[in-house]
Motif scaffolding. Structure first.
Motif, PDB file in Angstrom:
ATOM      1  N   LYS A  93       0.831  -1.202   0.000  1.00 20.07           N
ATOM      2  CA  LYS A  93       0.000   0.000   0.000  1.00 20.07           C
ATOM      3  C   LYS A  93       0.872   1.260   0.000  1.00 20.07           C
ATOM      4  O   LYS A  93       0.610   2.233  -0.728  1.00 20.07           O
ATOM      5  CB  LYS A  93      -0.920  -0.029   1.217  1.00 20.07           C
ATOM      6  N   GLU A  94       1.928   1.245   0.830  1.00 19.60           N
ATOM      7  CA  GLU A  94       2.830   2.400   0.871  1.00 19.60           C
ATOM      8  C   GLU A  94       3.554   2.584  -0.456  1.00 19.60           C
ATOM      9  O   GLU A  94       3.766   3.719  -0.915  1.00 19.60           O
ATOM     10  CB  GLU A  94       3.836   2.213   2.006  1.00 19.60           C
ATOM     11  N   ILE A  95       3.957   1.475  -1.089  1.00 21.78           N
ATOM     12  CA  ILE A  95       4.638   1.572  -2.383  1.00 21.78           C
ATOM     13  C   ILE A  95       3.723   2.183  -3.439  1.00 21.78           C
ATOM     14  O   ILE A  95       4.120   3.060  -4.219  1.00 21.78           O
ATOM     15  CB  ILE A  95       5.145   0.185  -2.823  1.00 21.78           C
ATOM     16  N   ARG A  96       2.451   1.724  -3.482  1.00 21.80           N
ATOM     17  CA  ARG A  96       1.504   2.271  -4.464  1.00 21.80           C
ATOM     18  C   ARG A  96       1.254   3.751  -4.209  1.00 21.80           C
ATOM     19  O   ARG A  96       1.169   4.556  -5.137  1.00 21.80           O
ATOM     20  CB  ARG A  96       0.196   1.487  -4.392  1.00 21.80           C
ATOM     21  N   LEU A  97       1.186   4.128  -2.935  1.00 26.13           N
ATOM     22  CA  LEU A  97       0.974   5.534  -2.613  1.00 26.13           C
ATOM     23  C   LEU A  97       2.175   6.383  -3.033  1.00 26.13           C
ATOM     24  O   LEU A  97       2.020   7.484  -3.590  1.00 26.13           O
ATOM     25  CB  LEU A  97       0.726   5.677  -1.108  1.00 26.13           C
TER      26      LEU A  97
END
Length: 265
Positions: free
Chosen positions: A58-62
């Protein structure tokens, strides 16, 4: 009391079965508890790792989304700047100091001067009045009087009065005898300005008294020239010619203007 005989082998078999059942009854609850106790922590570990992996994804996509938005913003800003540069260039600040203003005007001024020089050079040689010709060479502007003929002892030679670089000279085509004391120009006030030096054997110059000759020409109609040529015999022979110089004032102004155009004065 009477006991029936019991075979030994049967007794051993019965004892083995009893022992096996007893071990099984005690072992089963222990094995079952151990498997369950191991399964619960393992499941918790798997759930924790899964949740951590999902959080990282999720952090990578953000982060990727934020980077993409930043790139788009930079591209739009660069496009706007490029368009503004093409359509509306930034004005060049004007200088307020005198030296910068002079340098800013130097280039167009030099181009103008060159154009004026070219246009003026096309007019040369220039005939001024009836007695003067204005010429230009690599040495500068020169003013020539009308030409007269003189006897050089062998034939006829031309003689003219020429002003170059503020020095007057008598130009001929024959060798001048420099030792004759009467070589020179007779001014309207009857003063003889003697030849001061002879250049290239044929030209008599007056570098010292040129200003005096210029002043006399302002109001004179003609000047008398006295020259002795080599080889004339006896050496006392001298030839005389009268050169018309009327209209000198206008011709002199044109000569000064020529020098200013070409940057000599």
């Amino acid at each position: 009391m009477y006991f029936l005989p019991f075979p030994k082998s049967l007794w051993l078999a019965t004892s083995t079965i009893s022992l096996a059942l007893t071990c099984a009854c005690h072992a089963a609850p222990s094995d079952s508890y151990s498997a369950e106790s191991r399964a619960v922590p393992y499941q918790h570990e798997m759930d924790f790792r899964k949740a951590a992996r999902e959080q990282r994804e999720k952090e990578i996509r953000l982060g990727e989304k934020l980077l993409e938005q930043k790139r788009q913003t930079q591209n739009q800003s660069g496009s706007r700047n490029h368009t503004a540069t093409e359509t509306e260039p930034e004005p060049v600040p004007k200088s307020t100091t005198a030296p910068d203003n002079i340098r800013h005007q130097a280039k167009p001024y030099r181009g103008y001067r060159q154009t004026v020089r070219d246009a003026y050079a096309e007019q040369l040689p220039m005939v001024i009045g009836d007695n003067w010709i204005l010429k230009h060479t690599y040495a500068g502007c020169s003013l020539h009087s009308s030409t007269k003929l003189m006897n050089d002892g062998v034939g006829l030679t031309s003689v003219s009065l020429v002003l170059t670089d503020y020095v007057w000279e008598l130009r001929t085509q024959s060798d001048i005898e420099p030792r004759h004391p009467q070589n020179g120009i007779l001014l309207p006030n009857q003063k003889l300005v003697r030849v001061e030096q002879v250049m290239e054997n044929t030209n008599a110059q007056f570098p010292v008294h040129s200003n005096e000759i210029t002043a006399a020409l302002q109001s004179a109609d003609s000047l008398e020239v006295h020259l002795s040529f080599w080889p004339s015999w006896p050496m006392t022979d001298i030839e005389t010619a009268r050169i018309t110089v009327s209209g000198f004032s206008a011709a002199y102004d044109k000569w000064q203007q020529c020098n200013r155009h070409f940057g000599y004065r």
